[in-house]
Design a protein around this motif. Structure first.
Motif, PDB file in Angstrom:
ATOM      1  N   THR A 155       3.482   7.540   0.581  1.00  0.00           N
ATOM      2  CA  THR A 155       4.534   8.542   0.763  1.00  0.00           C
ATOM      3  C   THR A 155       5.946   7.964   0.700  1.00  0.00           C
ATOM      4  O   THR A 155       6.795   8.448  -0.057  1.00  0.00           O
ATOM      5  CB  THR A 155       4.342   9.283   2.101  1.00  0.00           C
ATOM      6  OG1 THR A 155       3.078   9.943   2.095  1.00  0.00           O
ATOM      7  CG2 THR A 155       5.437  10.316   2.300  1.00  0.00           C
ATOM      8  N   ILE A 156       6.229   6.933   1.503  1.00  0.00           N
ATOM      9  CA  ILE A 156       7.594   6.396   1.559  1.00  0.00           C
ATOM     10  C   ILE A 156       8.036   5.810   0.206  1.00  0.00           C
ATOM     11  O   ILE A 156       9.138   6.120  -0.267  1.00  0.00           O
ATOM     12  CB  ILE A 156       7.727   5.360   2.689  1.00  0.00           C
ATOM     13  CG1 ILE A 156       7.547   6.064   4.041  1.00  0.00           C
ATOM     14  CG2 ILE A 156       9.084   4.664   2.620  1.00  0.00           C
ATOM     15  CD1 ILE A 156       7.616   5.150   5.233  1.00  0.00           C
ATOM     16  N   PRO A 157       7.214   4.999  -0.461  1.00  0.00           N
ATOM     17  CA  PRO A 157       7.656   4.512  -1.772  1.00  0.00           C
ATOM     18  C   PRO A 157       7.794   5.634  -2.798  1.00  0.00           C
ATOM     19  O   PRO A 157       8.603   5.524  -3.724  1.00  0.00           O
ATOM     20  CB  PRO A 157       6.569   3.514  -2.178  1.00  0.00           C
ATOM     21  CG  PRO A 157       5.397   3.836  -1.335  1.00  0.00           C
ATOM     22  CD  PRO A 157       5.942   4.360  -0.053  1.00  0.00           C
ATOM     23  N   SER A 158       7.039   6.724  -2.628  1.00  0.00           N
ATOM     24  CA  SER A 158       7.192   7.869  -3.537  1.00  0.00           C
ATOM     25  C   SER A 158       8.537   8.546  -3.329  1.00  0.00           C
ATOM     26  O   SER A 158       9.133   9.066  -4.277  1.00  0.00           O
ATOM     27  CB  SER A 158       6.056   8.870  -3.325  1.00  0.00           C
ATOM     28  OG  SER A 158       4.813   8.303  -3.685  1.00  0.00           O
ATOM     29  N   ILE A 159       9.015   8.563  -2.079  1.00  0.00           N
ATOM     30  CA  ILE A 159      10.361   9.082  -1.811  1.00  0.00           C
ATOM     31  C   ILE A 159      11.395   8.224  -2.528  1.00  0.00           C
ATOM     32  O   ILE A 159      12.337   8.743  -3.143  1.00  0.00           O
ATOM     33  CB  ILE A 159      10.634   9.107  -0.295  1.00  0.00           C
ATOM     34  CG1 ILE A 159       9.735  10.148   0.387  1.00  0.00           C
ATOM     35  CG2 ILE A 159      12.103   9.408  -0.013  1.00  0.00           C
ATOM     36  CD1 ILE A 159       9.809  10.126   1.895  1.00  0.00           C
TER      37      ILE A 159
END
Length: 210
Positions: A155-159
């Motif tokens: 999730t965070i790297p996708s942001i």
């Protein structure tokens, strides 16, 4: 006579929602292949392709899809890094079809949830969206995607990917910087955790075996 590359002239007059809506309208019920999507885009093909691929990876704890999509994102970002004008993908990947319902859902999502991007983004800090800045953004995309491939870390790297992609699409260096900060923070956190685990494992082994 029209230049063969004239369709790739950069034009930031269209907002993100309108770009996705145009793709949905062009695809109709049948949808579009990645090849057709790529050929409908200007120089922002890199950013928009990566954004389209990164959105499904935002779902927390998702396994399987981020790992498969991550390989394609790395391939696209690597070409941006070396300065290739148009992203190349294997024919099998280019023939993958985004269904019409999915493209419409993407356009609806962009118009209802991502309208703030079009309100706040604008061409600025162009040094971070062109030339060396664009290549640096591609490097951060690759680093972020490498952590997406790890289980339960998508999730965070996708942001970070989404922010970097929007920055390139809208030529907004502030979004590129935001994505770089998120990616750097995430990579630093993972590095600290990895070092902590190694130190903990070493301490445990000494406690047990010494």
């Amino acid at each position: 006579m029209t230049s063969p590359h004239s369709r790739h002239q950069d034009d930031v007059s269209h907002d993100l929602g309108r770009l996705l809506r145009r793709l949905a309208d062009d695809g109709g019920e049948e949808g579009l292949t990645l090849h057709q999507i790529r050929d409908r885009l200007d120089e922002r093909a890199y950013g928009l392709l990566i954004l389209i691929l990164s959105i499904p990876c935002l779902v927390p704890g998702l396994y399987g899809v981020p790992q498969a999509v991550g390989v394609i994102i790395i391939l696209i970002a690597a070409q941006l890094l070396i300065g290739r004008e148009e992203p190349w993908l294997p024919r099998r990947v280019l023939n993958l079809r985004a269904k019409g319902k999915w493209l419409k859902a993407m356009a609806d999502f962009a118009e209802s949830r991502l309208g703030w991007i079009d309100r706040f983004s604008r061409p600025r800090l162009l040094m971070f969206t062109t030339g060396a800045g664009e290549r640096a953004a591609a490097l951060f995309m690759i680093l972020a995607t490498l952590t997406i491939i790890l289980p339960m870390t998508n999730t965070i790297p996708s942001i970070a990917l989404a922010l970097l992609s929007v920055g390139l699409i809208q030529r907004d260096g502030l979004f590129v910087l935001g994505g770089a900060v998120v990616a750097t923070g995430w990579l630093t956190l993972l590095g600290v955790l990895a070092v902590g685990l190694l130190i903990g494992a070493e301490w445990t082994s000494r406690l047990i075996f010494v």
